[in-house]
Design a protein around this motif. Structure first.
Motif, PDB file in Angstrom:
ATOM      1  N   ALA A  60       0.044 -19.633 -36.904  1.00  0.00           N
ATOM      2  CA  ALA A  60      -0.695 -20.689 -37.608  1.00  0.00           C
ATOM      3  C   ALA A  60      -2.141 -20.811 -37.104  1.00  0.00           C
ATOM      4  O   ALA A  60      -2.903 -21.617 -37.601  1.00  0.00           O
ATOM      5  CB  ALA A  60       0.021 -22.020 -37.434  1.00  0.00           C
ATOM      6  N   VAL A  61      -2.514 -19.996 -36.109  1.00  0.00           N
ATOM      7  CA  VAL A  61      -3.860 -20.135 -35.529  1.00  0.00           C
ATOM      8  C   VAL A  61      -4.887 -19.453 -36.417  1.00  0.00           C
ATOM      9  O   VAL A  61      -4.695 -18.337 -36.862  1.00  0.00           O
ATOM     10  CB  VAL A  61      -3.887 -19.532 -34.106  1.00  0.00           C
ATOM     11  N   SER A  62      -5.976 -20.162 -36.682  1.00  0.00           N
ATOM     12  CA  SER A  62      -7.064 -19.586 -37.482  1.00  0.00           C
ATOM     13  C   SER A  62      -8.387 -19.863 -36.766  1.00  0.00           C
ATOM     14  O   SER A  62      -8.391 -20.416 -35.676  1.00  0.00           O
ATOM     15  CB  SER A  62      -7.069 -20.228 -38.869  1.00  0.00           C
ATOM     16  N   PRO A  65     -10.239 -22.701 -34.460  1.00  0.00           N
ATOM     17  CA  PRO A  65      -8.859 -23.135 -34.229  1.00  0.00           C
ATOM     18  C   PRO A  65      -8.712 -24.653 -34.190  1.00  0.00           C
ATOM     19  O   PRO A  65      -9.660 -25.365 -33.846  1.00  0.00           O
ATOM     20  CB  PRO A  65      -8.536 -22.544 -32.861  1.00  0.00           C
ATOM     21  N   ASP A  66      -7.518 -25.080 -34.548  1.00  0.00           N
ATOM     22  CA  ASP A  66      -7.209 -26.502 -34.438  1.00  0.00           C
ATOM     23  C   ASP A  66      -6.858 -26.755 -32.957  1.00  0.00           C
ATOM     24  O   ASP A  66      -5.866 -26.221 -32.459  1.00  0.00           O
ATOM     25  CB  ASP A  66      -6.014 -26.805 -35.356  1.00  0.00           C
ATOM     26  N   PRO A  67      -7.678 -27.562 -32.249  1.00  0.00           N
ATOM     27  CA  PRO A  67      -7.424 -27.764 -30.812  1.00  0.00           C
ATOM     28  C   PRO A  67      -6.011 -28.241 -30.507  1.00  0.00           C
ATOM     29  O   PRO A  67      -5.457 -27.909 -29.460  1.00  0.00           O
ATOM     30  CB  PRO A  67      -8.451 -28.824 -30.406  1.00  0.00           C
TER      31      PRO A  67
ATOM     32  N   THR B 103      -4.153 -15.992 -28.503  1.00  0.00           N
ATOM     33  CA  THR B 103      -3.229 -14.852 -28.429  1.00  0.00           C
ATOM     34  C   THR B 103      -1.915 -15.309 -27.810  1.00  0.00           C
ATOM     35  O   THR B 103      -1.950 -15.957 -26.762  1.00  0.00           O
ATOM     36  CB  THR B 103      -3.845 -13.730 -27.541  1.00  0.00           C
ATOM     37  N   PRO B 104      -0.780 -14.994 -28.454  1.00  0.00           N
ATOM     38  CA  PRO B 104       0.491 -15.395 -27.832  1.00  0.00           C
ATOM     39  C   PRO B 104       0.621 -14.782 -26.431  1.00  0.00           C
ATOM     40  O   PRO B 104       0.364 -13.587 -26.257  1.00  0.00           O
ATOM     41  CB  PRO B 104       1.556 -14.819 -28.775  1.00  0.00           C
ATOM     42  N   PHE B 105       0.951 -15.578 -25.476  1.00  0.00           N
ATOM     43  CA  PHE B 105       1.112 -15.200 -24.062  1.00  0.00           C
ATOM     44  C   PHE B 105      -0.206 -14.802 -23.374  1.00  0.00           C
ATOM     45  O   PHE B 105      -0.213 -14.432 -22.211  1.00  0.00           O
ATOM     46  CB  PHE B 105       2.156 -14.082 -23.883  1.00  0.00           C
TER      47      PHE B 105
END
Lengths: 109, 410
Positions: A60-62, A65-67, B103-105
């Motif tokens: 869902a990150v764009s 980014p939404d903090p 980034t995941p992790f």
């Protein structure tokens, strides 16, 4: 699941498991290994669950980014780090316990 | 199962690993904590290499400036809030930002790398202190290992500073400033190191090429040198043995040296435990004490007062601000040079603590200088300009500020 609830569940498994492993190292190594490995398995299952949440969250990150999402992602990653830390700690004390066991045996010879 | 055992035996036989695995290790070195910190530093190095490998895949250095919405900065990263809607950040900063927050992790990866670096430096300091106290350089071959150890310590701190520069946040730029000013000191005393560094970098301010060089030095050049020196050190310990026990009674010392355990499974089990406990501690630090990414820096921006360098060089920064720079800037150089000649000066007597109280006092002074400067640097704000050369009359050709508004030379 909420990251704080996950952290409490992790602590609920890790702390008694670490204490039990420590106690069993002094009495019976077989029990220490059994308890240790079972708790590590449980902690890794919890980690897999948390890792799933993290990967789902990051889809869902764009940009920008939404903090709030970032902060949530950080919280879950901190919990995941705690789960791995607990599993690693138990394996660590088991290995040190094994050294103490073989070192003690040699001393008695 | 039998074929697995056969395969394992074949590997041991073909690669002559049995000799290595069965080499005897004195028991006192397994149970005395003073003998553990070299292992901790070495394991930290390998953990750093592992995490650094993944970070290197994700990180792209660069000085290109981009606009970032102020709202995208995490509240814990901002020490000097800005009222503008956007802030400027370099490609390097955005790259680390993406790794850490998008980034995941990635957050765990970067934090683990950072904490492992701190652990390596801390372990190196304690290891240095422990070997000083034990007088390890007094045994045969110990002087060479001590020499390698001092060089490794120096490289470790350098490596930490290089890594700290890479995100190009305000603190990283301050670290770069301190580093370049150190080279200016050599210029001032007549050794043209500063000029040589500028010639190598091709610029007196951070450019794409400069950051790339710092990046290459951090991920390739310095780690390669550390790896070679570490290999030599491990080889020296493997064949020369560990430091003698710190006891005066020769008979007891001999008894302790003769009480040996095979590396495998004894020390191997202990080291496995150490690796896992070390990973556990690092992950706990990540979980409970995550470090902020800090604020972005853009070319031309002045580093505001209150920004501090990383703790491994904090003590140096404090003295540079407190004492006349002509003396203070050279402190680490004098400390490293003195440490290198310690084995030549401390040659008489045994290696027990009661026989070497003067040298143990010197070891304590070393730690006190570093500890006092570090603590003081964090608890008080020393009112002085950031550049350590404000009171030195710098030769005109060195007076060009290293960091400032870009104005290409040459």
């Amino acid at each position: 699941m909420d990251p704080i609830a996950l952290a409490w569940i992790t602590a609920g498994i890790a702390v008694p498991a670490a204490v039990l492993v420590y106690v069993f190292i002094g009495t019976d190594m077989k029990w220490a290994v059994a308890t240790g490995l079972t708790s590590v398995l449980l902690l890794l299952t919890l980690f897999a669950y948390t890792a799933n949440i993290i990967t789902a969250l990051y889809t869902a990150v764009s940009w920008p980014p939404d903090p709030q999402i970032v902060q949530q992602g950080v919280m879950y990653q901190r919990v995941a780090a705690g789960q791995l830390a607990a599993a690693s700690f138990i394996v660590g004390i088991l290995a040190v316990g094994y050294y103490m066991e073989i070192s003690k045996k040699r001393g008695h010879e | 199962m039998r074929w697995l055992v056969r395969l394992w035996e074949l590997i041991l036989e073909r690669f002559h690993l049995k000799e290595f695995l069965e080499h005897p290790v004195p028991r006192y070195s397994n149970i005395n904590p003073l003998y553990w910190f070299g292992d901790v530093a070495a394991v930290s190095f390998f953990l750093l290499a592992l995490t650094g490998f993944f970070l290197a895949l994700l990180y792209t250095p660069g000085m290109a400036v981009k606009e970032v919405p102020t709202s995208a900065l995490m509240p814990w990263d901002v020490l000097h809030p800005k009222k503008t809607e956007t802030v400027q950040a370099t490609q390097s900063y955005l790259s680390v930002y993406t790794i850490t927050y998008l980034t995941p992790f990635g957050f765990i990866l970067r934090q683990f790398h950072l904490w492992a670096a701190y652990m390596m430096i801390m372990a190196a300091f304690v290891h240095f202190f422990a070997k000083f106290v034990l007088g390890s350089y007094k045994r045969k071959g110990g002087g060479a290992l001590w020499f390698l150890g001092v060089l490794l310590g120096f490289l470790t701190v350098n490596q930490a500073v290089l890594g700290y520069i890479l995100p190009l946040h305000l603190d990283g730029i301050l670290a770069l400033l301190i580093g370049l000013n150190l080279f200016r000191y050599f210029d001032y005393i007549g050794i043209p190191v500063g000029g040589l560094i500028i010639a190598l970098l091709g610029s007196n301010y951070p450019t794409d090429a400069v950051i790339k060089m710092i990046y290459v030095a951090h991920i390739l050049v310095v780690p390669a040198i550390i790896l070679i020196l570490l290999g030599l050190k491990i080889q020296g310990i493997l064949y020369g043995g560990v430091s003698p026990p710190p006891v005066r009674d020769q008979e007891l010392a001999k008894k302790m040296v003769d009480d040996k355990e095979p590396f495998y499974p004894h020390r191997f089990a202990l080291m496995t435990g150490q690796v896992f406990l070390q990973i556990s501690l690092l992950l706990l630090l990540v979980a409970f004490f995550p470090q902020p990414l800090l604020e972005p820096w853009a070319p031309g921006e002045i580093v505001p007062a209150g920004v501090r360098p990383p703790w491994p060089v904090m003590w140096y920064y404090t003295y540079v601000k407190m004492i006349d720079p002509f003396i203070s800037v050279g402190i680490p150089i004098i400390m490293v040079l003195f440490a290198l000649v310690v084995p030549l000066l401390d040659r008489r007597g045994g290696s027990s603590i009661s026989e070497r109280w003067l040298w143990i006092l010197i070891a304590i002074i070393y730690m006190a200088i570093i500890g006092y400067g570090s603590v003081l640097g964090f608890i008080i704000e020393i009112p002085k300009q950031i550049t350590p050369f404000t009171r030195i009359a710098v030769p005109p050709d060195s007076a060009v500020p290293y960091i400032g508004t870009p104005s290409p030379i040459g």
